[in-house]
Design an enzyme around this catalytic site. Structure first.
Site, mmCIF file in Angstrom:
data_model
loop_
_atom_site.group_PDB
_atom_site.id
_atom_site.type_symbol
_atom_site.label_atom_id
_atom_site.label_comp_id
_atom_site.label_asym_id
_atom_site.label_seq_id
_atom_site.Cartn_x
_atom_site.Cartn_y
_atom_site.Cartn_z
ATOM 1 N NE ARG A 1 1.430 13.542 12.914
ATOM 2 C CZ ARG A 1 1.114 14.819 12.392
ATOM 3 N NH1 ARG A 1 0.119 15.189 12.378
ATOM 4 N NH2 ARG A 1 1.955 15.434 11.083
ATOM 5 C CD1 TRP B 1 5.960 9.173 6.101
ATOM 6 C CD2 TRP B 1 4.908 7.016 6.239
ATOM 7 N NE1 TRP B 1 5.867 8.792 4.764
ATOM 8 C CE2 TRP B 1 5.174 7.563 4.980
ATOM 9 C CE3 TRP B 1 4.771 6.100 6.530
ATOM 10 C CZ2 TRP B 1 5.010 6.680 4.141
ATOM 11 C CZ3 TRP B 1 4.002 4.954 6.106
ATOM 12 C CH2 TRP B 1 4.951 5.854 4.954
ATOM 13 C CG ASN C 1 5.845 16.213 11.031
ATOM 14 O OD1 ASN C 1 6.321 15.593 9.847
ATOM 15 N ND2 ASN C 1 4.847 16.874 11.027
ATOM 16 N N GLY C 2 8.475 16.901 9.068
ATOM 17 C CA GLY C 2 8.659 18.066 7.641
ATOM 18 C C GLY C 2 10.156 17.667 6.805
ATOM 19 C CD GLU D 1 -9.222 0.406 -3.645
ATOM 20 O OE1 GLU D 1 -8.679 -0.192 -2.708
ATOM 21 O OE2 GLU D 1 -9.245 1.917 -4.393
ATOM 22 C CG HIS E 1 -16.761 -2.651 -30.543
ATOM 23 N ND1 HIS E 1 -17.411 -3.145 -31.712
ATOM 24 C CD2 HIS E 1 -16.783 -1.718 -30.423
ATOM 25 C CE1 HIS E 1 -16.703 -1.983 -32.448
ATOM 26 N NE2 HIS E 1 -16.825 -1.218 -31.600
ATOM 27 C CE LYS F 1 -2.320 3.209 2.226
ATOM 28 N NZ LYS F 1 -2.514 3.367 1.061
HETATM 29 C C1 AGP Z 1 -5.573 1.145 -4.160
HETATM 30 O O1 AGP Z 1 -6.928 2.157 -3.779
HETATM 31 C C2 AGP Z 1 -5.792 -0.280 -3.706
HETATM 32 N N1 AGP Z 1 -5.290 -0.018 -2.429
HETATM 33 C C3 AGP Z 1 -4.801 -0.880 -4.174
HETATM 34 O O2 AGP Z 1 -4.667 -1.605 -5.805
HETATM 35 C C4 AGP Z 1 -3.386 -0.772 -4.179
HETATM 36 O O3 AGP Z 1 -2.937 -0.219 -5.004
HETATM 37 C C5 AGP Z 1 -2.530 -1.544 -4.661
HETATM 38 O O4 AGP Z 1 -2.364 -2.812 -3.872
HETATM 39 C C6 AGP Z 1 -0.690 -1.510 -5.035
HETATM 40 O O5 AGP Z 1 -0.637 -1.031 -3.622
HETATM 41 P P1 AGP Z 1 1.165 -0.540 -3.031
HETATM 42 O O6 AGP Z 1 0.948 0.576 -4.298
HETATM 43 O O7 AGP Z 1 1.310 -0.678 -2.717
HETATM 44 O O8 AGP Z 1 1.716 -1.738 -4.561
#
Ligand code: AGP
Length: 601
Positions: A27, A73, A97-98, A483, A499, A596
């Site tokens: 979290r 967070w 939290n909030g 993805e 095109h 991520k």
């Molecule tokens: C989004 O689903 C992807 N994981 C990827 O395109 C992401 O948006 C991109 O790497 C930018 O990440 P950020 O927003 O943390 O800069």
């Protein structure tokens, strides 16, 4: 979101609390802390970073049987030791939290009453207010009940009062909080994973309930301070499913959080009056050009932002991927605003683009989720989205929250530049109020999107088409699908298909066509018919009922003001991608080859 846990019982509390806290780390994990009562004194230990950093500071054999703890967070103030929870002022020590939306006004009033704050957090303000009210009421339960009438926003609190060192108090509004009885003591927690080792039976507190836990007792009071009995729930799943709140994947859970994320993000900057936007966006002066720079989905929000700002603010907007922008010749000047968009705030290319613009003396503003991240810290100005901790690699709720910020920016700049009239502003604001429910209604319609996904998931290529702002949405819908399902999907400007690309359309090739811009719908329908004539399987996504059946599947979305429309349009595309990937047995939360946060070039 953050993780809260508390324990009071017949055994040592630190081992139980830390075990539970580690099960809440999903979290939020930018800092952590614990407060426990020893010889009637409350001791606080906290540290920046993961819970493992906090553990190094703890003696697990400390003879204390009552404590509360928190993994953070960050929503207010950087991820550092001072801002870490628990916070303590006067007789109270709390974890939270909030988001307390009216914290800055409360802070000013409390400072006038002599309170001195060390942190940047809304939580410390909440603690001070509780202490102030307690001085007046001289009764803990009455004081807790009274602060619920003053706070605006969302909160779940774990509370220790030095006048009652054998009890933990708990209080919530919107943010989840459970209480649980185990054979050797009682718990409070943000979520079931924290307590599963000790019990799978728990009570979910309702908004404004107050719980008082001692080592042998749990008493729950309703908002009128009447003792109340609550249903005891039994969790029958695994830790894994508990962390996902019962959803099969974090991505699905996060899609379902989008109505709350939208509300948290909008309400943090906007109380329904333009004055609140003027106050929160006061650093925005009149620019004659805007560059929006980002990567991936964040770049796609920039394309939506471009369409909105150009159409409603009459300012030219240039949108570029950061990996190109950082090396190219930029035609900006002191009247240019460079906006960096980044969920993580750590994307290397976006950070490099920020540094380039700053080196050239250009004003920079970041739209970021992770508080205190590099991009947030280094930009001249930062607007935080309130998406909470996003676990799934494929962004959904953070993307939607970024769209919400672009909508707010467009409203503010349009009103400031007098390109949005009072009348149109009222129409927009009326729709804005409806958005959380409309987002939720759109999500609840997920079965119809899932049924379509069941018909197309075996295809090797899937097209998205749209014009104008709908092309920006096509880009994001296509990226979501690529993805997580690994299907080769492309997004095309609807008018561009003929095109060349239309040569790829064969019988039953799925074409997901998005048409929500009234001025362009008829044009897009013409392009759809061109694909239909070549055998395409057309999934038509629109906010208007079509007058003829040129499609195979219709996804009808609520029609709202164009400044807000994209926020609804994206939801079916997220859920469609999710179900296609699920049908293909893909690793939805952690797709192959992805991360991520892309902190390398
Ligand atoms: C989004 O689903 C992807 N994981 C990827 O395109 C992401 O948006 C991109 O790497 C930018 O990440 P950020 O927003 O943390 O800069």
């Amino acid at each position: 979101m953050c993780g809260i846990i508390g324990y009071v019982g017949h055994n040592l509390c630190i081992p139980k609390i830390i075990h539970g806290l580690e099960n809440l780390e999903y979290r939020g994990y930018d800092s952590a802390g614990i407060a426990y009562v020893l010889n009637n004194k409350t001791k606080i230990i906290k540290e920046k970073g993961k819970i493992s950093n906090l553990k190094k500071l703890l003696d697990f054999d400390t003879t204390t049987n009552l404590g509360i703890a928190h993994t953070r967070w960050a929503t207010h103030g950087e991820a550092n030791k001072i801002n870490a929870h628990p916070h303590s002022l006067g007789k109270f020590t709390i974890v939270h939290n909030g988001i307390i939306e009216n914290y800055s006004k409360l802070k000013q009033e409390l400072e006038n009453n002599g309170y001195v704050f060390k942190s940047e957090t809304d939580t410390e303000v909440a603690c001070a207010l509780l202490d102030e009210i307690y001085k007046q009421e001289k009764d803990i339960l009455k004081a807790l009940n009274k602060v619920t009438k003053i706070f605006r926003g969302s909160y779940a609190f774990g509370i220790i009062c030095s006048d009652d060192p054998n009890a933990i108090y708990a209080l919530r509004c919107t943010s989840p909080l459970i209480v649980a009885n185990s054979p050797d003591g009682n718990f409070i927690a943000s979520d079931v994973p924290a307590i599963l080792k000790y019990t799978n039976k728990y009570i979910l507190l309702d908004d404004f309930d107050i719980a008082k836990l001692t080592k042998d007792n749990i008493i729950i009071y309703d908002e009128f301070l009447h003792e109340t009995k609550k249903k005891v729930n039994t969790f029958s799943g695994t830790f894994e499913s508990a962390a996902k709140n019962g959803y099969e994947h974090f991505m699905l859970k996060e899609i379902h959080e989008q109505d709350k994320v939208f509300k948290d993000t909008i309400n943090f900057y906007f109380d329904g009056t333009i004055e609140s936007l003027k106050k929160n966006f006061s650093f925005l002066k009149k620019y004659n050009k805007i560059d929006i720079v980002a990567c991936g989905s964040a770049y796609h929000t920039g394309l939506v932002g471009k369409s909105l700002i150009e159409n409603y603010v009459n300012i030219p907007v240039n949108v570029e991927v950061a990996s190109e922008y950082r090396y190219k010749r930029c035609f900006y000047d002191y009247n240019t605003l460079v906006i960096l968009v980044s969920q993580s705030g750590e994307t290397a290319d976006t950070l490099a683009a920020l540094r380039k613009a700053k080196n050239d003396g250009i004003t920079t503003m970041a739209i970021v989720n992770v508080v205190g991240s590099s991009i947030a810290r280094e930009a001249d100005h930062v607007i935080y989205i309130k998406a909470g901790c996003e676990i799934a690699v494929a962004t959904t709720k953070a993307y939607l929250a970024q769209l919400a910020i672009f909508s707010l920016l467009t409203i503010y700049l349009g009103y400031q530049n007098k390109t949005i009239s009072e009348n149109e502003l009222n129409i927009i604001l009326d729709d804005l109020k409806k958005m959380p429910k409309l987002i939720n209604d759109t999500i609840k319609n997920y079965n119809s999107y899932f049924n379509i996904a069941d018909k197309i998931y075996k295809n090797k290529q899937i097209f998205f088409i749209g014009r104008g702002i709908d092309y920006a949405l096509s880009m994001e819908g296509s990226l979501k699908l690529k993805e997580i399902s690994y299907i080769n999907s492309v997004a095309y400007q609807a008018g561009e298909l003929k095109h060349g690309t239309i040569s790829l359309i064969t019988k039953n090739t799925p074409v997901i066509a998005i048409a929500t811009d009234t001025k362009l719908i008829e044009k897009t329908i013409s392009n759809i018919k061109e694909t239909k004539a070549r055998g395409a399987y057309v999934i038509y996504v629109s906010n208007e009922e079509p007058s003829e059946k040129f499609y195979d599947e219709l996804i009808k979305i609520h029609k709202v003001h164009p400044i807000l429309q994209s926020i609804l349009t994206i939801v079916p595309l997220q859920l469609l991608a999710y179900k296609v990937a699920k049908n293909n047995g893909c690793d939805i939360d952690q797709p192959r080859n992805l991360a991520k946060s892309v902190t390398v070039e």
